[in-house]
Design a protein around this motif. Structure first.
Motif, PDB file in Angstrom:
ATOM      1  N   ILE A 130      21.324 -48.741  11.124  1.00 56.35           N
ATOM      2  CA  ILE A 130      21.358 -50.212  11.029  1.00 56.35           C
ATOM      3  C   ILE A 130      20.396 -50.717   9.942  1.00 56.35           C
TER       4      ILE A 130
ATOM      5  N   THR B 284      25.662 -44.911  14.520  1.00 56.90           N
ATOM      6  CA  THR B 284      24.589 -44.447  13.627  1.00 56.90           C
ATOM      7  C   THR B 284      24.254 -42.998  14.005  1.00 56.90           C
TER       8      THR B 284
ATOM      9  N   SER C   8      16.011 -45.900   6.203  1.00 55.93           N
ATOM     10  CA  SER C   8      16.537 -44.596   5.779  1.00 55.93           C
ATOM     11  C   SER C   8      17.730 -44.156   6.620  1.00 55.93           C
ATOM     12  N   SER C   9      18.177 -45.001   7.565  1.00 59.91           N
ATOM     13  CA  SER C   9      19.267 -44.570   8.449  1.00 59.91           C
ATOM     14  C   SER C   9      19.929 -45.782   9.108  1.00 59.91           C
TER      15      SER C   9
ATOM     16  N   THR D 108      25.960 -48.730  18.536  1.00 60.65           N
ATOM     17  CA  THR D 108      26.316 -48.862  17.125  1.00 60.65           C
ATOM     18  C   THR D 108      26.441 -47.470  16.510  1.00 60.65           C
TER      19      THR D 108
ATOM     20  N   ARG E  11      10.587 -42.647   6.729  1.00 54.99           N
ATOM     21  CA  ARG E  11       9.719 -41.478   6.552  1.00 54.99           C
ATOM     22  C   ARG E  11      10.353 -40.443   5.629  1.00 54.99           C
ATOM     23  N   ARG E  12      11.692 -40.487   5.525  1.00 57.66           N
ATOM     24  CA  ARG E  12      12.376 -39.469   4.725  1.00 57.66           C
ATOM     25  C   ARG E  12      12.833 -40.079   3.409  1.00 57.66           C
TER      26      ARG E  12
ATOM     27  N   GLN F 277      23.169 -42.688  17.576  1.00 61.03           N
ATOM     28  CA  GLN F 277      24.227 -42.767  18.590  1.00 61.03           C
ATOM     29  C   GLN F 277      24.999 -41.447  18.667  1.00 61.03           C
TER      30      GLN F 277
END
Ligand SMILES: NC(=O)c1ccc[n+]([C@@H]2O[C@H](COP(=O)([O-])OP(=O)(O)OC[C@H]3O[C@@H](n4cnc5c(N)ncnc54)[C@H](OP(=O)(O)O)[C@@H]3O)[C@@H](O)[C@H]2O)c1
Length: 230
Positions: free
Chosen positions: A18, A178, A15-16, A176, A38-39, A181
């Protein structure tokens, strides 16, 4: 090159960041992806052939249910995780417990639950680790402990399942770009310049490159870091 089309994958952390990039890249290659997060909203738009699986990986019952539903499996990518920093003198032990459950215990139980399917498919297991492995320093002890542990699980698993035709890869990315980060930069009071960091798609490309190698070859460890320095 090994053709990934038609294979089946489970990708956690999809869901996010990497994990989402890896799920997208696999789906583009024609892989049927069970995308775990989870989302629900984070799991939308990852591509056709992607099946959202909304679950908390710290919930053993949810992992059992996933394993019952995934009948065939060729690729398992562990990319979910939690992070918090703080000196050992006063970082709350509850933070260590939370990271242990998400970063170490969850990949362990999920691997255990899906291993029969992976062995019958002679598949691949990918652990997205971190460049913190081998480089623990002040303030990152809790997170680093989970990543050192994760590397140990990967190395032991490789020794146990290579003989059954399963390959095991650990990937050790540096910083990375994201959402994680961005949060870390804010907490550290640094300006966030995502264009100077590794991109999630760079890590995904390294993973796919390893998966696509003929099965006469196994990539065991990939270290990948931003080309630009701070
Ligand atoms: N970003 C970096 O600089 C960097 C560097 C080296 C290694 N890594 C590693 O790469 C992996 C992904 O990092 P990222 O930066 O992409 O992180 P991120 O953007 O914070 O995403 C974390 C992912 O993990 C999922 N997750 C966390 N706890 C979970 C749980 N209990 N059950 C199910 N899903 C859970 C989140 O799901 P929800 O959002 O749906 O809750 C989300 O999809 C991590 O293992 C991290 O250690 C990252």
């Amino acid at each position: 090159m090994s053709d990934l089309a038609g294979r089946v994958a489970v990708v956690t952390g999809a869901s996010s960041g990497i994990g989402a990039a890896i799920a997208r890249a696999l789906a583009k290659r024609g892989v049927e992806v069970h995308a775990v997060g989870r989302r629900a909203e984070g799991l939308d738009g990852l591509g056709s052939g992607v099946r959202p699986r909304i679950l908390d990986l710290t919930d053993d019952a949810a992992i059992d249910t996933l394993a019952e539903e995934v009948m065939r499996l060729d690729v398992l990518v562990h990319c979910a995780g939690a992070i918090s920093h703080g000196p050992i003198a006063d970082a709350p032990v509850e933070n260590l417990d939370r990271q242990y459950r998400a970063n170490l215990r969850a990949p362990y139980t999920l691997t255990q639950a899906l291993l029969p399917a992976l062995c019958s498919g002679k598949g691949d297991v990918v652990f997205v680790n971190s460049s913190i492995y081998g480089n623990a320093r002040a303030g990152v002890g809790q997170f680093a402990a989970t990543q050192y542990g994760l590397a140990a699980i990967a190395d032991a698993l490789r020794d146990e399942v290579n003989g059954l035709g399963v390959r095991v890869l650990s990937v050790f990315p540096g910083r990375t770009a994201t959402p994680r980060q961005a949060r870390l930069h804010e907490a550290e009071g640094r300006p966030y310049r995502p264009e100077r960091l590794l991109q999630p798609e760079d890590v995904a490309a390294a993973v796919l490159g390893a998966l696509e190698l003929p099965r006469t070859a196994e990539v065991t460890d990939v270290r990948i870091r931003p080309f630009f320095k701070w």
